[in-house]
Every structure is written in C-alpha cells, then in structure tokens.
Write a protein that holds these residues in place. Structure first.
Motif, PDB file in Angstrom:
ATOM      1  N   THR A  83     -12.521 -19.541 114.116  1.00  0.00           N
ATOM      2  CA  THR A  83     -13.663 -19.805 114.964  1.00  0.00           C
ATOM      3  C   THR A  83     -14.758 -20.467 114.126  1.00  0.00           C
ATOM      4  N   THR A  84     -15.783 -20.937 114.787  1.00  0.00           N
ATOM      5  CA  THR A  84     -16.912 -21.553 114.091  1.00  0.00           C
ATOM      6  C   THR A  84     -18.013 -20.519 113.925  1.00  0.00           C
ATOM      7  N   VAL A  85     -18.540 -20.406 112.709  1.00  0.00           N
ATOM      8  CA  VAL A  85     -19.665 -19.517 112.454  1.00  0.00           C
ATOM      9  C   VAL A  85     -20.815 -20.319 111.868  1.00  0.00           C
ATOM     10  N   GLY A  86     -22.002 -19.842 112.105  1.00  0.00           N
ATOM     11  CA  GLY A  86     -23.191 -20.507 111.587  1.00  0.00           C
ATOM     12  C   GLY A  86     -24.096 -19.518 110.905  1.00  0.00           C
ATOM     13  N   LEU A  87     -25.380 -19.631 111.156  1.00  0.00           N
ATOM     14  CA  LEU A  87     -26.370 -18.706 110.603  1.00  0.00           C
ATOM     15  C   LEU A  87     -26.886 -17.820 111.722  1.00  0.00           C
ATOM     16  N   ASP A  88     -27.098 -16.549 111.403  1.00  0.00           N
ATOM     17  CA  ASP A  88     -27.641 -15.660 112.422  1.00  0.00           C
ATOM     18  C   ASP A  88     -29.169 -15.732 112.430  1.00  0.00           C
ATOM     19  N   ALA A  89     -29.794 -14.880 113.205  1.00  0.00           N
ATOM     20  CA  ALA A  89     -31.249 -14.933 113.374  1.00  0.00           C
ATOM     21  C   ALA A  89     -32.007 -14.662 112.089  1.00  0.00           C
ATOM     22  N   ASP A  90     -31.362 -13.987 111.145  1.00  0.00           N
ATOM     23  CA  ASP A  90     -32.008 -13.694 109.868  1.00  0.00           C
ATOM     24  C   ASP A  90     -31.699 -14.732 108.797  1.00  0.00           C
ATOM     25  N   GLY A  91     -30.979 -15.790 109.168  1.00  0.00           N
ATOM     26  CA  GLY A  91     -30.658 -16.830 108.209  1.00  0.00           C
ATOM     27  C   GLY A  91     -29.418 -16.543 107.389  1.00  0.00           C
ATOM     28  N   TRP A  92     -28.630 -15.559 107.779  1.00  0.00           N
ATOM     29  CA  TRP A  92     -27.387 -15.254 107.075  1.00  0.00           C
ATOM     30  C   TRP A  92     -26.227 -16.011 107.713  1.00  0.00           C
ATOM     31  N   ILE A  93     -25.219 -16.317 106.909  1.00  0.00           N
ATOM     32  CA  ILE A  93     -23.989 -16.855 107.473  1.00  0.00           C
ATOM     33  C   ILE A  93     -23.286 -15.750 108.241  1.00  0.00           C
ATOM     34  N   GLU A  94     -22.934 -16.054 109.454  1.00  0.00           N
ATOM     35  CA  GLU A  94     -22.265 -15.068 110.289  1.00  0.00           C
ATOM     36  C   GLU A  94     -20.820 -14.868 109.821  1.00  0.00           C
ATOM     37  N   ALA A  95     -20.354 -13.644 109.866  1.00  0.00           N
ATOM     38  CA  ALA A  95     -18.936 -13.373 109.695  1.00  0.00           C
ATOM     39  C   ALA A  95     -18.288 -13.362 111.075  1.00  0.00           C
ATOM     40  N   PRO A  96     -16.966 -13.525 111.140  1.00  0.00           N
ATOM     41  CA  PRO A  96     -16.308 -13.431 112.449  1.00  0.00           C
ATOM     42  C   PRO A  96     -16.554 -12.061 113.074  1.00  0.00           C
ATOM     43  N   PRO A  97     -16.462 -11.956 114.383  1.00  0.00           N
ATOM     44  CA  PRO A  97     -16.674 -10.661 115.040  1.00  0.00           C
ATOM     45  C   PRO A  97     -15.724  -9.599 114.486  1.00  0.00           C
ATOM     46  N   PRO A  98     -16.212  -8.440 114.069  1.00  0.00           N
ATOM     47  CA  PRO A  98     -15.347  -7.424 113.461  1.00  0.00           C
ATOM     48  C   PRO A  98     -14.337  -6.832 114.428  1.00  0.00           C
ATOM     49  N   GLU A  99     -14.586  -6.972 115.734  1.00  0.00           N
ATOM     50  CA  GLU A  99     -13.625  -6.421 116.687  1.00  0.00           C
ATOM     51  C   GLU A  99     -12.326  -7.218 116.721  1.00  0.00           C
ATOM     52  N   ASP A 100     -12.331  -8.441 116.180  1.00  0.00           N
ATOM     53  CA  ASP A 100     -11.104  -9.236 116.078  1.00  0.00           C
ATOM     54  C   ASP A 100     -10.756  -9.348 114.607  1.00  0.00           C
ATOM     55  N   ARG A 102      -8.207 -10.281 113.051  1.00  0.00           N
ATOM     56  CA  ARG A 102      -7.314 -11.365 112.624  1.00  0.00           C
ATOM     57  C   ARG A 102      -7.974 -12.724 112.744  1.00  0.00           C
ATOM     58  N   LEU A 103      -9.262 -12.786 112.857  1.00  0.00           N
ATOM     59  CA  LEU A 103      -9.978 -14.039 113.076  1.00  0.00           C
ATOM     60  C   LEU A 103     -10.726 -14.455 111.824  1.00  0.00           C
ATOM     61  N   ALA A 104     -10.573 -15.719 111.420  1.00  0.00           N
ATOM     62  CA  ALA A 104     -11.336 -16.287 110.304  1.00  0.00           C
ATOM     63  C   ALA A 104     -12.456 -17.159 110.852  1.00  0.00           C
ATOM     64  N   GLY A 105     -13.433 -17.491 109.994  1.00  0.00           N
ATOM     65  CA  GLY A 105     -14.563 -18.279 110.444  1.00  0.00           C
ATOM     66  C   GLY A 105     -14.854 -19.452 109.535  1.00  0.00           C
ATOM     67  N   TRP A 106     -14.947 -20.647 110.113  1.00  0.00           N
ATOM     68  CA  TRP A 106     -15.364 -21.832 109.359  1.00  0.00           C
ATOM     69  C   TRP A 106     -16.869 -21.968 109.452  1.00  0.00           C
ATOM     70  N   PHE A 107     -17.535 -22.095 108.290  1.00  0.00           N
ATOM     71  CA  PHE A 107     -18.981 -22.243 108.264  1.00  0.00           C
ATOM     72  C   PHE A 107     -19.353 -23.674 108.601  1.00  0.00           C
ATOM     73  N   SER A 108     -20.013 -23.856 109.758  1.00  0.00           N
ATOM     74  CA  SER A 108     -20.311 -25.189 110.274  1.00  0.00           C
ATOM     75  C   SER A 108     -21.427 -25.895 109.517  1.00  0.00           C
ATOM     76  N   GLY A 109     -22.080 -25.202 108.581  1.00  0.00           N
ATOM     77  CA  GLY A 109     -23.090 -25.852 107.756  1.00  0.00           C
ATOM     78  C   GLY A 109     -22.496 -26.662 106.624  1.00  0.00           C
ATOM     79  N   ALA A 110     -21.176 -26.563 106.421  1.00  0.00           N
ATOM     80  CA  ALA A 110     -20.488 -27.323 105.380  1.00  0.00           C
ATOM     81  C   ALA A 110     -19.579 -28.358 106.041  1.00  0.00           C
TER      82      ALA A 110
END
Length: 214
Positions: A83-100, A102-110
């Motif tokens: 999935t695509t992840v970005g920055l959250d409201a605090d300016g952190w890179i989001e991790a994939p939702p922990p409830e899934d 088996r899901l990885a996250g591509w950081f869209s800032g790169a």
C-alpha cells in the motif's frame, strides 16, 4: 521539515533524509510487546554493507515512475501486497495498518522502485497476534533478490548488498537514504534489542540495488 520537491511534487532524496528518524520512531511504536522468546532474526555483522555502495555490477537504466503493488523476497518467503504510506498528522512516516500483518508500505515521499534514487518500503516485524510481514528481514544475506511488481506491469528486481541493524539514535540518514545515482531500494522494519519500556532500539535496514527488469 526541509527537503526539495522534484517535478512530480514528491520529495526527493533529501526529503527522505529529513524524515528518516521518524521512520524509526514510528516503526518502534508499531512493534508489539508480545514477542516470541527468541524474537525476529538479527542480521549477521558480515552482512552489513562495506564501503560506500555495492560492488560495481551492471545496472539497468532507471524506470519511469510507477506505484509498487507487491513485494516478493523468495529467500524468506515474503509475498505481500504493497500500500502507499505518507506522513501522519504529526509528521511521521505512517506504517501499514497493524490489523493487516501481511501488508507492506511504500513511502510516497521517495521515488518509486526502479526510478533513479532510493525507494523505501516499510513493514511491521510483529503485531499483537504474532509475526508480521517483515519478521524475517534480518535473515537476508548478500545476493538475495527482492522483486517489486509495479502498477505498470513491470517487475523491478533488486539484489541485496547489505543487511544491518541501525540504532534509532544517531541514524546514519545520509548513508542509508542518499541518492547513489542508480535505482536502489531500502526495506525497513523494527530491530535490535527490545524492552517493554521503549520498544525496539533500532531498525533492520536492507539495502539493495536494481539488477533486472522483467
């Protein structure tokens, strides 16, 4: 936060450098306290990258941008949607939702995997129910392959040249995220020592370089 934007509006390599510590902090917070007794595999010192970059090998030309949709690492049986992840409201890179788990996250800032520059894919090492998608990253070694399927139908194949645990404090951002002038990939998850008070002390960082396009 500082960083420059390229023509597509994404942050370039230095934008990633500016938030690298946030990756570590966020993934640490995402780790569970219900670890298996042995914990996840830890990289061997001999697997850490030596010198500035990988040894000189033929590198395919950079690909145009295309969002990644799947990551496969045959050596440790990773085969997961991205999935695509970005920055959250605090300016952190989001991790994939922990409830899934088996899901990885591509950081869209790169950059996207296969473009010139350093693409970044993150994933949890564990979740409250147990192992997660990147639990076995630390078991990788030099020469192992990482396959990233892109939305354009191409698969960017990367060869691992370094696997290391990098401490959260004093993270070597420029070395890990700097633009080597060729397409590279970083896979990142939690790693190092773990305590209930502070979580994981660092991150497992897998460094790989594009070697093939299918």
């Amino acid at each position: 936060m500082t960083g420059w934007a390229d023509g597509t509006g994404r942050r370039g390599a230095w934008g990633v450098v500016a938030v690298v510590l946030l990756v570590g902090v966020h993934l640490v917070r995402g780790g569970t306290e219900e670890l298996r007794p042995a914990g996840p595999p830890q990289p061997l010192a001999a697997a850490a990258p030596h010198g500035d970059r990988a040894a000189a090998v033929p590198v395919p030309g950079p690909l145009p941008p295309s969002t990644p949709v799947r990551v496969r690492v045959p050596a440790v049986r990773i085969d997961a949607p991205v999935t695509t992840v970005g920055l959250d409201a605090d300016g952190w890179i989001e991790a994939p939702p922990p409830e899934d788990d088996r899901l990885a996250g591509w950081f869209s800032g790169a950059v996207t995997p296969g473009e010139r520059g350093t693409a970044v894919v993150v994933g949890h090492v564990d979740v409250p129910s147990g192992r997660a998608v990147f639990h076995d990253l630390g078991a990788l070694g030099r020469g192992n392959r990482v396959e990233i399927t892109r939305r354009d139908g191409r698969t960017a194949v990367f060869a691992v040249y370094g696997v290391e645990v990098v401490p959260k404090e004093g993270f070597p951002a420029e070395r890990v995220y700097g633009d080597a002038g060729v397409p590279e990939l970083r896979l990142i998850t939690c790693g190092g020592t773990f305590t209930e008070e502070s979580g994981y002390a660092g991150n497992v960082v897998v460094s790989a370089r594009l070697v093939q396009v299918n």
